[in-house]
Design a protein around this motif. Structure first.
Motif, short mmCIF file in Angstrom:
data_model
loop_
_atom_site.label_atom_id
_atom_site.label_comp_id
_atom_site.label_asym_id
_atom_site.label_seq_id
_atom_site.Cartn_x
_atom_site.Cartn_y
_atom_site.Cartn_z
N LEU A 36 0.82 -1.21 0.00
CA LEU A 36 0.00 0.00 0.00
C LEU A 36 0.85 1.26 0.00
O LEU A 36 0.32 2.37 -0.01
CB LEU A 36 -0.92 0.00 1.23
CG LEU A 36 -1.74 -1.30 1.40
CD1 LEU A 36 -2.59 -1.20 2.66
CD2 LEU A 36 -2.61 -1.55 0.20
N GLY A 37 2.17 1.06 -0.03
CA GLY A 37 3.07 2.22 0.10
C GLY A 37 2.87 3.27 -0.96
O GLY A 37 3.07 4.45 -0.72
N ALA A 38 2.48 2.83 -2.16
CA ALA A 38 2.42 3.79 -3.27
C ALA A 38 1.05 4.47 -3.37
O ALA A 38 0.82 5.25 -4.28
CB ALA A 38 2.75 3.09 -4.58
N LEU A 39 0.17 4.16 -2.47
CA LEU A 39 -1.19 4.68 -2.62
C LEU A 39 -1.44 5.94 -1.78
O LEU A 39 -0.77 6.18 -0.78
CB LEU A 39 -2.20 3.61 -2.21
CG LEU A 39 -2.08 2.27 -2.93
CD1 LEU A 39 -3.20 1.34 -2.50
CD2 LEU A 39 -2.12 2.47 -4.44
N ASP A 40 -2.43 6.68 -2.21
CA ASP A 40 -2.91 7.83 -1.44
C ASP A 40 -3.39 7.38 -0.07
O ASP A 40 -3.83 6.25 0.10
CB ASP A 40 -4.16 8.43 -2.10
CG ASP A 40 -3.81 9.27 -3.27
OD1 ASP A 40 -2.63 9.25 -3.65
OD2 ASP A 40 -4.72 9.91 -3.80
N LEU A 41 -3.38 8.31 0.83
CA LEU A 41 -3.82 7.98 2.18
C LEU A 41 -5.24 7.40 2.18
O LEU A 41 -5.52 6.36 2.77
CB LEU A 41 -3.79 9.25 3.03
CG LEU A 41 -3.94 9.00 4.51
CD1 LEU A 41 -2.63 8.56 5.10
CD2 LEU A 41 -4.45 10.25 5.21
N LYS A 42 -6.15 8.06 1.49
CA LYS A 42 -7.55 7.64 1.48
C LYS A 42 -7.69 6.25 0.90
O LYS A 42 -8.39 5.39 1.42
CB LYS A 42 -8.38 8.62 0.63
CG LYS A 42 -8.94 9.78 1.41
CD LYS A 42 -10.20 9.40 2.14
CE LYS A 42 -10.25 10.18 3.45
NZ LYS A 42 -11.34 9.78 4.32
N LEU A 43 -6.98 6.08 -0.24
CA LEU A 43 -7.05 4.83 -0.93
C LEU A 43 -6.45 3.73 -0.07
O LEU A 43 -6.94 2.61 -0.03
CB LEU A 43 -6.23 4.97 -2.22
CG LEU A 43 -6.49 3.97 -3.32
CD1 LEU A 43 -7.97 3.92 -3.62
CD2 LEU A 43 -5.72 4.39 -4.55
N ARG A 44 -5.39 4.11 0.64
CA ARG A 44 -4.71 3.13 1.46
C ARG A 44 -5.66 2.60 2.53
O ARG A 44 -5.73 1.41 2.78
CB ARG A 44 -3.50 3.78 2.10
CG ARG A 44 -2.49 2.80 2.52
CD ARG A 44 -1.12 3.38 2.53
NE ARG A 44 -0.90 4.22 3.69
CZ ARG A 44 -0.16 5.31 3.68
NH1 ARG A 44 0.39 5.72 2.55
NH2 ARG A 44 0.01 6.00 4.76
N GLU A 45 -6.40 3.52 3.10
CA GLU A 45 -7.35 3.08 4.14
C GLU A 45 -8.37 2.10 3.59
O GLU A 45 -8.66 1.07 4.20
CB GLU A 45 -8.05 4.30 4.76
CG GLU A 45 -7.14 5.02 5.75
CD GLU A 45 -7.71 6.37 6.19
OE1 GLU A 45 -8.85 6.70 5.79
OE2 GLU A 45 -7.00 7.09 6.91
N GLN A 46 -8.87 2.42 2.40
CA GLN A 46 -9.82 1.50 1.77
C GLN A 46 -9.20 0.14 1.54
O GLN A 46 -9.79 -0.90 1.82
CB GLN A 46 -10.22 2.05 0.40
CG GLN A 46 -11.37 3.01 0.41
CD GLN A 46 -11.69 3.41 -1.02
OE1 GLN A 46 -11.39 2.69 -1.96
NE2 GLN A 46 -12.30 4.57 -1.16
N MET A 47 -7.98 0.16 0.97
CA MET A 47 -7.34 -1.10 0.61
C MET A 47 -7.01 -1.94 1.84
O MET A 47 -7.05 -3.16 1.80
CB MET A 47 -6.06 -0.85 -0.19
CG MET A 47 -6.28 -0.30 -1.57
SD MET A 47 -7.39 -1.29 -2.60
CE MET A 47 -6.60 -2.87 -2.54
N GLN A 48 -6.72 -1.27 2.96
CA GLN A 48 -6.46 -2.01 4.20
C GLN A 48 -7.65 -2.87 4.55
O GLN A 48 -7.51 -4.06 4.85
CB GLN A 48 -6.17 -1.04 5.34
CG GLN A 48 -4.77 -0.43 5.28
CD GLN A 48 -4.59 0.67 6.31
OE1 GLN A 48 -5.48 0.93 7.12
NE2 GLN A 48 -3.44 1.33 6.27
N VAL A 49 -8.81 -2.26 4.46
CA VAL A 49 -10.03 -3.00 4.78
C VAL A 49 -10.19 -4.19 3.84
O VAL A 49 -10.47 -5.32 4.26
CB VAL A 49 -11.25 -2.06 4.70
CG1 VAL A 49 -12.53 -2.85 4.96
CG2 VAL A 49 -11.10 -0.90 5.67
#
Ligand SMILES: Nc1ncnc2c1ncn2[C@@H]1O[C@H](COP(=O)(O)OP(=O)(O)OP(=O)(O)O)[C@@H](O)[C@H]1O
Ligand SMILES: Nc1ncnc2c1ncn2[C@@H]1O[C@H](COP(=O)(O)OP(=O)(O)OP(=O)(O)O)[C@@H](O)[C@H]1O
Ligand SMILES: [Mg+2]
Ligand SMILES: [Mg+2]
Lengths: 366, 309, 267, 351, 351
Positions: E165-178
């Motif tokens: 998730l390192g390359a993703l935007d903060l918002k996107l990262r949160e989504q992807m974590q889920v």
């Protein structure tokens, strides 16, 4: 070959011919072996192949020196060599004696071309004469309203046309200077322009170094010279008859003379490689190319005089080349390889050999 | 063929079979766990080729420089001698011609770089992508018109009544005619595409953001080019100069066609090998450009230029 | 870079001027191919189509083109193979002598052709005792073509890194499968660009060819050189040159397109 | 003094790239000395606005004023604004010192003076010892500081920063945030800071503009944005929100419209004992509890429909007892309910 | 079933690159089905451990076991582990579908079956419609999901994820974590997840290993790491900590040793009225208050010496009244004081 400077006949010539081997490989000046691939109209190889069943492969070379080198590869059966190469080939053992009896067309060849120092050694013929020509003086008729009669226009008076004088680009050109000196500095005692001792040679080299100041360019391929005379980049210098013919056709203001001092020239010889793999086809070729029609075609295409009167039957321009004109021919010093043993017969001095001519030539050009 | 070649303790692959243990697979396993073998396999063919064909040939040539040739028969005498080397080092002819050749090669290189820089810069940084593509084609196309044809075309252009004279005459100027100037012009022309291409590629690699950073800090066009573009494109420029310099250094055909009476090192080598049949001397002369090129390569090696050819 | 309008225009004008200069001699060649003069004299004295007709009937010219194409194709193929191998070795491994090998690859192009020429000539004839032939030309050409392939491939390898190959191995692909499905497609356009340059280099090579061509091996440049010594052949050579320049647009354009596509693919 | 005037004034600024309108009629004033952030999702036009201000792009229409001067037509090197690029754009062939001195050099400042000033600038970012290194020999955070020194050494009136911390590690980023803020305070320069990290924008800025599709969706102080988002987009983009649509609002709040409640404003209890005046309660089932370290996020499916997220601080006296499947009551105060305006854009298209 | 065995067992794993010891005698067991994270600063050896497990590097010493099999010497393509790379490493010349089907293709699975399976895998990451696109035509989050589908379609026993998730935007990262967490739960695959984002590690993992200088500094559940860090390094790296050195501890806590207190365990009051049993209080001056949205960070210079950071949740009933310069009293409970072990590494060198 031997390491001495004396060419010796070490081999016996063939005494009889066998069947053709079906192929032959030829090394020649451009335009000597044309099989129609460049121009369908120019083809004397195909009839030969049909006649004899010997398939021809050929390679061309640009200078005599290249020819000598290429012959060393042993890949060729036949070579057409000028006089400045023949002796080297003989000495190097690259070519074998030729039994002219086995060549019916040898008969008709001009006598003044036979058994000369550049195609025979000790009376043993090493080949069949092909065509010959002189290194003439060409001039621009706009610049020279009166035809020059002497080579002085490119030597002592060269500076009058500084930058527009041209000369043949080869060490053998040193002989042209020797021819000039023979007439103008008799005290040097030059007998033969290809047999120069140290002093004579130095005089010729000095003359050429002086000429160098006025030289616009040296030429070795004739497209270059045609262009230069057509455009006026060169206005005076050595030439071949064929160049004048081309220039005359395009209406360029040029003409040629054979100056009073005489001139150098060439007589080419068809020779057979000493270890020729296809020696029978090689003899077939030597005979064929000496035949009037083929000889006429080849010499006409290259732009030189043919080797026999019979050939002139097939050419309309024999006049222009002074073919068969013995007088004219006698004024020509045919290219011969300079060797240490003077070709003019002197034994008291050592002559300057071709290797030194080559070195000197580089230095003349600078 | 066995399908149960996998280790017995592994759990079943839940429907995805393991790849079959073919020979290729086994080789593959071996190779991937033996990097040195991999390297050896990769290197053997090209090294064999380069070492056998090129290094041996070059070394043999260098050795030949220490031999001599029998002047009449043209046979090489394999006795060690320093004569050729001494001749080449001390002969005034060789010194003059070497200096002339280096001069020509340097001038050609400078002219080529001077011409290549603006056009390469325009292609890489100014032209639209479409124009860029067209320009690359336009630069590459002349490469296909034979070297000889182009050299003769220049002979025609530079002639006394050639196109150049025709263009210049109204301004009271004249064509330089045949000679060193003509040689330099023609060689510059011939090698120009070989110089443009690496410089173009090099400039394309300079990130736009650096140019913007320079402008942002107050750098106008020229300071930006001087302080940022040129230093960054330097390896590529040097790569281009290797082409023009080395190709000019060895040329003997162009100088023959448009050089008037001049000769260069290439002519001397050619005369000696082609005409005088003196390979040992030719090899000795060849040492001069070899030494020059090696010196140049050593000089530019650390700039990274060699990666940009 | 945002240049002032003036600098942009100046630069554009300079670029166009240089290009014009580049094309003037080619234009002269074009004109000569229609000129009645056989010696490329200027201005052309008259117009003729004779040379074009003769050029297309000239079996020698066709044969020479054929020989050149064969030589260029085979040496390009060898160069592609060797150049790719050596790029992999130098890019993917660190070993003693890397720099020496790098230099060795560059040398054949960095040393003047005449030196390569006489060295190989001497090598084939005196050392190996091989008669010169078309294959000696191929060997010589391949040797100096390796570097163009090498440079293109190694630059690509440097840019792509090993990530994709690792991903492929990770997904279960062996060394050969990985090369076929992943590495090679990545290299394709670099190989094309390097190959095209190698082809062009070989196609127009004259100096090395002069020294390595056997008897009867007439590549196009040799044919042209020979014809410069023959009467009335120069304009035919012009025709050939014009045709080559025009025909060359196709491969150049294709190569451009392919590498352009590649760039778009890389985000 | 020009300081009375806004440092930057954008009027009707528009930039089109072919069919794409990257920046769409932006009007904006930024005061001198302000730490101003532009926040927004990828592609919302933040970088483009910055590049317009710096002069790397020409606007399609609109004007840019710098302390009252119209600089719209000026070249980048003619504007008193400097940029810290996202990838730093340090000159790789120069030493760190030369990089920093570059702006002085092209201004024709003498060698001695420019070295001295560059050294001072390096000292201000605590990199004196690195002066002779090449950028490649520095770590990410060090490069970032060099870029900062390079941009500030020429004393610009406005500094533009395009996601200067985007490439850094989380820990490093936090450190650099503190440093940035400090430097801005010390130099008193106007900072225009682009980021897509809302936390960063809130932490650092005096004011923030939230961009969406080339327009400014909301402009205000961090607290204004967070506490009173004007649209669903802002509520969603800045922080986490529990959004109630019209129908849900009817059920849960007893009134129509779209509303948002921040997770930290909600509490979870095992029974509905916390009700009071203005307190809404809603029963539900715990779906997940996520341990965040400083807090715990409890995700609850409300019986009334929506899934809400509640943030409980991991403070001293918290009894963490919710487990997946537990029945709970979520409560929040009506004061914390924010009514979102009508200009309700759909959530930013993501992933 | 082999599931009883650990999915991964590392024994004395060491990897040296020349003079650098990237991984230093790591012993580790990861249970099947676990979501295991490796957390640590840049250069601490996380990636190297992952590459050793995947087989891209050969260890200098030590062994790697996969469900009891020693795979140390096996080629990468011979190991039942798959990797999701940080930059995804999607094959740019293949369509999304072909990317996902790649692993099946090289295993010789028929065209029809592999397309079907790849489609199903794409569906599981909700990208059915993108099957024919090229990776370059996808957004970052979409690419990340393709990489995930590509790695899971071959049903590996262990999935390695290197900062996916390192390359993703903060918002996107949160989504992807889920989403990641969800996928892991559904497939039941062991995940080994590398990150340097401590919040991410805490949020997602069953257990976390904190790496420092090639060694595991601490291993435990998120709560263990956060609440009971064994060293100063862990306390500092995982979340924010107020650290008291020996001397300060003496003054503030009345005992020696190094201690840490989390900001959210502290409270700020205008007067010292909150004292009680086991409560420490210390007066100080507010240096800065930082608005974080969901909370407020109050930085206080204690009279006793250290500067502490206090996190107050921006909850309903908070009266935000601290201002810079205010005199306040900071208090915390003794239960929340963590004594840090003797193995006290200096803080990780940063920036
Ligand atoms: N040079 C350009 N040519 C064409 N379109 C462009 C160009 N620069 C930007 N755009 C488009 O303009 C829009 C705004 O881009 P911009 O880079 O300003 O976004 P951003 O907010 O900075 O995004 P990010 O957070 O990804 O950096 C995008 O749709 C982008 O594709
Ligand atoms: N191929 C290599 N050659 C030499 N050193 C290496 C190599 N790979 C890694 N290292 C070194 O090993 C150490 C650990 O690197 P590694 O990549 O595992 O760290 P990391 O924890 O993944 O860091 P990051 O968060 O930056 O990715 C570093 O000091 C690095 O410089
Ligand atoms: Mg941007
Ligand atoms: Mg890593």
């Amino acid at each position: 070959g031997t390491t001495s400077g004396t060419p010796t006949a070490t081999e016996e010539a063939l005494t009889e011919l066998g069947d053709g081997e079906g192929q032959v490989s030829i090394l020649a000046w451009p335009g000597y072996v044309e099989d129609g691939t460049n121009d369908p109209a120019v083809d004397w190889v195909t009839p030969f192949e049909e006649e004899t069943g010997c398939q021809v492969t050929s390679k061309t070379y640009g200078t005599s020196d290249e020819a000598v080198n290429l012959m060393k590869t042993g890949e060729y059966d036949v070579v057409a060599a000028s006089g400045d190469a023949t002796l080297r080939l003989i000495a190097g053992g690259e070519v074998q004696p030729v039994n002219t009896d086995l060549i019916p067309n040898y008969e008709g060849i001009y006598d003044f071309l036979k058994e000369k120092e550049w195609n025979s050694v000790d009376g043993q013929s090493y080949g069949v004469p092909h065509g010959y020509g002189a290194n003439l003086l060409m001039y621009n008729t706009d610049v020279f309203t009166e035809a020059p009669t002497s080579w002085d226009v490119v030597f002592d008076k060269a500076s009058e046309n500084a930058g527009k004088v041209t000369a043949y680009d080869s060490p053998i050109y040193i002989a042209d200077a020797a021819v000039y000196l023979m007439a103008h500095q008799p005290e040097l005692g030059i007998e033969n322009p290809y047999a120069l001792d140290e002093e004579q040679f130095q005089a010729a080299v000095d003359l050429l170094k002086e000429q160098r100041q006025s030289i616009g360019e040296y030429w070795s391929d004739y497209l270059k010279e045609i262009q230069a005379f057509e455009s006026g980049d060169s206005v005076v210098g050595t030439t071949w008859q064929v160049i004048q013919n081309v220039l005359a056709d395009s209406g360029a203001p040029t003409d040629v003379v054979l100056p009073e001092e005489g001139a150098t020239g060439w007589s080419d010889t068809w020779m057979v490689a000493s270890d020729a793999a296809n020696v029978n086809c090689a003899y077939e070729w030597l005979d064929y190319i000496a035949s009037p029609e083929a000889n006429a075609q080849a010499t006409a295409y290259f732009g030189e005089a043919p080797s026999s009167d019979a050939a002139c039957e097939f050419r309309e321009d024999c006049e222009a080349y002074h073919a068969g004109d013995e007088d004219y021919a006698s004024q020509i010093w045919y290219w011969t390889t300079p060797i240490a043993e003077c070709v003019d017969g002197r034994t008291d001095v050592e002559c300057v050999d071709y290797a030194q001519w080559t070195e000197a030539w580089s230095e003349i050009k600078g | 063929m066995t399908t149960n070649a996998t280790a017995p303790t592994s759990p079943p692959g839940r429907g995805i079979p393991r790849p079959k243990a073919t020979t290729a697979r086994r080789t593959s396993v071996f190779l991937s766990t033996h990097p040195r073998t991999r390297l050896a396999l990769l290197l053997s063919a090209p090294l064999f080729w380069l070492a056998l064909v090129y290094v041996v040939a070059l070394a043999a040539l260098l050795v030949t420089a220490f031999w001599s040739v029998d002047s009449f028969t043209g046979q090489i005498t394999t006795e060690w001698t320093l004569d050729n080397i001494i001749t080449v080092l001390t002969g005034s002819l060789y010194q003059t011609v070497t200096l002339r050749t280096i001069g020509v090669a340097l001038l050609v290189t400078i002219i080529d770089v001077a011409l290549a820089l603006p056009i390469a810069f325009y292609m890489a940084k100014v032209a639209s992508p479409r124009a860029r593509r067209l320009l690359v084609i336009a630069v590459l196309m002349p490469l296909w018109a034979s070297y000889l044809v182009k050299a003769y075309a220049w002979r025609s252009v530079l002639s006394q009544d050639g196109i150049l004279e025709w263009v210049l005459a109204p301004f009271g100027l004249h064509t330089p005619g045949y000679g060193l100037t003509a040689t330099i012009i023609t060689l510059s022309y011939l090698w120009l595409p070989y110089v443009i291409l690496p410089i173009y590629a090099g400039l394309e690699r300079v990130p736009d953001s650096l140019l913007e950073a320079s402008a942002d800090l107050g750098g106008k066009s020229w300071p930006t080019i001087r302080h940022v573009v040129l230093p960054l494109a330097a390896p590529a420029i040097i790569a281009g100069t290797i082409f023009s310099f080395s190709l000019s250094l060895g040329d003997y055909i162009t100088v023959n066609i448009v050089g008037g009476a001049s000769q260069m090192l290439g002519n001397l080598v050619y005369t000696n090998v082609g005409a005088a049949n003196n390979l040992p001397l030719a090899a000795a002369i060849a040492l001069i450009p070899i030494a020059i090129i090696f010196g140049y390569l050593a000089l530019v090696r650390r700039t990274g230029a060699l990666d940009n050819l | 870079m945002r240049l002032s309008r003036l600098s942009r225009t100046t630069l554009g004008v300079v670029a166009v001027l240089i290009l014009v200069l580049v094309y003037v001699p080619l234009f002269v060649v074009l004109v000569n191919s229609f000129s009645t003069s056989t010696s490329l004299s200027w201005p052309p004295p008259g117009f003729t189509l004779e040379w074009w007709q003769r050029a297309f009937r000239s079996a020698g010219a066709m044969e020479a083109v054929g020989t050149s194409v064969v030589v260029a194709l085979v040496s390009t193929a060898i160069a592609l193979l060797l150049g790719t191998l050596i790029s992999f070795a130098l890019q993917r491994f660190d070993f003693f002598g890397r720099h020496a090998i790098n230099l060795l690859v560059i040398l054949p192009i960095a040393l003047p052709g005449i030196i390569t020429g006489i060295a190989l000539n001497n090598f084939f004839r005196t050392i190996m005792g091989i008669p010169l032939s078309i294959w000696t030309v191929v060997i010589a050409h391949a040797t100096f073509c390796i570097v163009t392939v090498f440079n293109n491939v190694i630059a690509r390898l440097r840019r792509t890194g090993t990530k994709l190959e690792e991903a492929s191995a990770d997904l279960g692909a062996g060394v050969f499968t990985t090369f076929r499905l992943v590495t090679f497609p990545q290299l394709r356009s670099a190989l094309l660009a390097g190959g095209l340059l190698a082809f062009a280099l070989s196609f127009d090579e004259i100096i090395v060819t002069t020294f390595t061509a056997g008897s009867g091996v007439t590549t196009l440049p040799i044919f042209i050189l020979n014809n410069m010594f023959r009467p009335s052949q120069a304009p035919i050579v012009s025709v050939i040159a014009v045709v080559l320049v025009i025909v060359s647009i196709v491969p150049i354009y294709l190569a451009q397109r392919l590498s352009g596509d590649d760039e778009q693919k890389a985000p | 003094m020009t300081d009375q005037q806004p440092a930057i004034r954008l009027t009707g600024l528009t930039k089109e790239f072919g069919a794409v309108t990257a920046v769409d009629h932006v009007d904006l004033e930024i005061a001198a000395g302000e730490f101003f952030s532009m926040l927004g999702p990828s592609g919302s036009g933040k970088t483009t606005v910055l590049r317009l201000i710096a002069g790397f792009e020409q606007p399609t229409s609109g004007t840019i004023e710098l302390f009252g001067d119209d600089v719209t037509k000026r070249a980048p090197f003619d504007r008193d604004v400097n940029t810290v690029f996202q990838d730093y754009a340090l000159f790789p062939h120069m030493s760190v010192l030369d990089n920093v001195a570059y702006g002085l050099r092209v201004r024709g400042i003498g060698r001695k003076e420019r070295i001295e000033r560059a050294r001072r600038a390096l000292a201000s970012v605590r990199l004196e010892q690195m002066a002779d290194r090449r950028p490649a020999q520095l770590s990410g955070g060090q490069r970032q500081r060099v870029a900062l020194a390079r941009a500030t050494v020429v004393q610009p009136k406005v500094l533009l920063l395009d996601e200067p911390l985007g490439a850094l590690d989380l820990k490093l980023r936090e450190q650099m945030q503190v440093e940035l803020k400090q430097i801005q305070r010390e130099l008193g320069i106007t900072f225009i800071f682009v980021t897509h990290d809302q936390e960063e924008a809130l932490t650092l800025s005096d004011r923030v503009a939230v961009f969406n599709n080339g327009r400014i969706e909301q402009l205000g102080t961090p607290a204004e944005l967070y506490e009173r988002p004007v649209s669903r987009f802002v509520a969603d983009f800045v922080g986490t929100s529990n959004l109630f649509d019209d129908q849900t609002s009817q059920v849960l709040l007893g009134r129509g419209g779209t509303h948002s409640v921040r997770p930290e404003k909600m509490t979870v209890d095992s029974s509905a004992d916390a009700s009071g005046d203005g307190v809404h309660t809603a029963p539900g089932t715990v779906v997940e509890t996520i341990y965040l370290g400083s807090g715990i996020r409890v995700v609850v499916d409300l019986d009334a429909g929506p899934r809400v997220s509640v943030l409980e601080q991991n403070a001293r006296n918290r009894a963490r007892d919710e487990d997946r499947g537990d029945r709970v009551v979520v409560s929040w105060h009506d004061d914390d309910v924010v009514a979102l305006g009508g200009a309700d854009a759909a959530p930013a298209p993501a992933a």
